[in-house]
Design an enzyme around this catalytic site. Structure first.
Site, PDB file in Angstrom:
ATOM      1  N   LYS A   7      27.287  56.667  37.711  1.00  0.00           N
ATOM      2  CA  LYS A   7      26.274  57.377  38.504  1.00  0.00           C
ATOM      3  C   LYS A   7      26.907  58.383  39.483  1.00  0.00           C
ATOM      4  O   LYS A   7      28.125  58.342  39.736  1.00  0.00           O
ATOM      5  CB  LYS A   7      25.438  56.347  39.268  1.00  0.00           C
ATOM      6  CG  LYS A   7      24.591  55.443  38.356  1.00  0.00           C
ATOM      7  CD  LYS A   7      23.664  54.591  39.206  1.00  0.00           C
ATOM      8  CE  LYS A   7      22.798  53.686  38.353  1.00  0.00           C
ATOM      9  NZ  LYS A   7      21.819  52.936  39.183  1.00  0.00           N
ATOM     10  N   TYR A  27      14.065  56.554  33.149  1.00  0.00           N
ATOM     11  CA  TYR A  27      13.720  55.356  33.931  1.00  0.00           C
ATOM     12  C   TYR A  27      12.219  55.039  33.880  1.00  0.00           C
ATOM     13  O   TYR A  27      11.713  54.368  34.766  1.00  0.00           O
ATOM     14  CB  TYR A  27      14.140  55.560  35.383  1.00  0.00           C
ATOM     15  CG  TYR A  27      15.601  55.228  35.688  1.00  0.00           C
ATOM     16  CD1 TYR A  27      16.176  54.019  35.291  1.00  0.00           C
ATOM     17  CD2 TYR A  27      16.381  56.096  36.428  1.00  0.00           C
ATOM     18  CE1 TYR A  27      17.495  53.703  35.607  1.00  0.00           C
ATOM     19  CE2 TYR A  27      17.706  55.785  36.761  1.00  0.00           C
ATOM     20  CZ  TYR A  27      18.248  54.588  36.340  1.00  0.00           C
ATOM     21  OH  TYR A  27      19.547  54.265  36.666  1.00  0.00           O
ATOM     22  N   HIS A  71      25.125  52.174  35.617  1.00  0.00           N
ATOM     23  CA  HIS A  71      23.923  51.647  34.969  1.00  0.00           C
ATOM     24  C   HIS A  71      24.343  51.089  33.622  1.00  0.00           C
ATOM     25  O   HIS A  71      25.246  51.637  32.980  1.00  0.00           O
ATOM     26  CB  HIS A  71      22.889  52.768  34.745  1.00  0.00           C
ATOM     27  CG  HIS A  71      21.803  52.381  33.783  1.00  0.00           C
ATOM     28  ND1 HIS A  71      20.690  51.675  34.174  1.00  0.00           N
ATOM     29  CD2 HIS A  71      21.690  52.542  32.434  1.00  0.00           C
ATOM     30  CE1 HIS A  71      19.929  51.434  33.109  1.00  0.00           C
ATOM     31  NE2 HIS A  71      20.515  51.958  32.044  1.00  0.00           N
ATOM     32  N   GLU A 101      18.301  53.913  24.787  1.00  0.00           N
ATOM     33  CA  GLU A 101      19.041  54.684  25.796  1.00  0.00           C
ATOM     34  C   GLU A 101      20.181  55.489  25.162  1.00  0.00           C
ATOM     35  O   GLU A 101      20.477  56.608  25.599  1.00  0.00           O
ATOM     36  CB  GLU A 101      19.569  53.737  26.887  1.00  0.00           C
ATOM     37  CG  GLU A 101      18.429  53.124  27.696  1.00  0.00           C
ATOM     38  CD  GLU A 101      18.886  52.282  28.877  1.00  0.00           C
ATOM     39  OE1 GLU A 101      20.095  52.050  29.046  1.00  0.00           O
ATOM     40  OE2 GLU A 101      17.992  51.862  29.649  1.00  0.00           O
TER      41      GLU A 101
END
Ligand code: CMP
Length: 136
Positions: free
Chosen positions: A12, A52, A118, A129
């Protein structure tokens, strides 16, 4: 029987900003993961909102999406036996304050938002994802 799995990991903005990319990648490799694909990108808030979407009803959704789109991130497709669960173990608890010693979030996480990494939470979401970031 082989249970080799692929999962998605994101380094991140807080960790990229602190130049932790190589250190975090080394932790994955030292723990038996192969980094099959990796790219550094910056995403739009609208893309973070799609990524998300599962959290869209949560009070932290807006801040979370602003944050993920606030700076460069590294998205990685990583692989090993039991990758999904093992990655979650290696990351540690979502809140770095609750993460166990030896986990990435314990070592590098700043807060529940700036928690450095994540990882997909299930094999099903890992496929979704990975496709989100790596579908050609
Ligand atoms: P991540 O694994 O990327 O998935 C969703 C993110 O929401 C999570 O890490 C946290 O960084 C962030 N988040 C912020 N507040 C909360 C909360 N109260 N519970 C869970 N996740 C939160």
């Amino acid at each position: 029987m082989s249970n080799i799995e692929k999962t998605l990991s994101i380094i991140k903005p807080d960790a990229v900003e602190r130049n932790l990319e190589n250190e975090i990648k080394k932790i994955f490799i030292d723990n038996g993961f192969k980094i099959i694909k990796s790219k550094k990108i910056k995403i739009e808030k609208s893309e973070a909102e799609k990524f998300y979407k599962v959290h869209e009803t949560k009070p932290f959704y807006n801040d979370l999406c602003s944050y993920l789109s606030s700076g460069p991130i590294i998205v990685m497709m990583i692989e090993k036996a039991n990758a999904v669960l093992d990655n979650r173990e290696l990351m540690g608890a979502t809140n770095p304050k609750e993460a166990k010693d030896g986990t990435i979030r314990k070592k590098f996480g700043i807060s529940i938002d700036k928690n450095s990494v994540h990882g997909s939470d299930s094999l099903e979401n890992a496929k979704i994802e990975i496709d989100f970031f790596f579908k050609d």
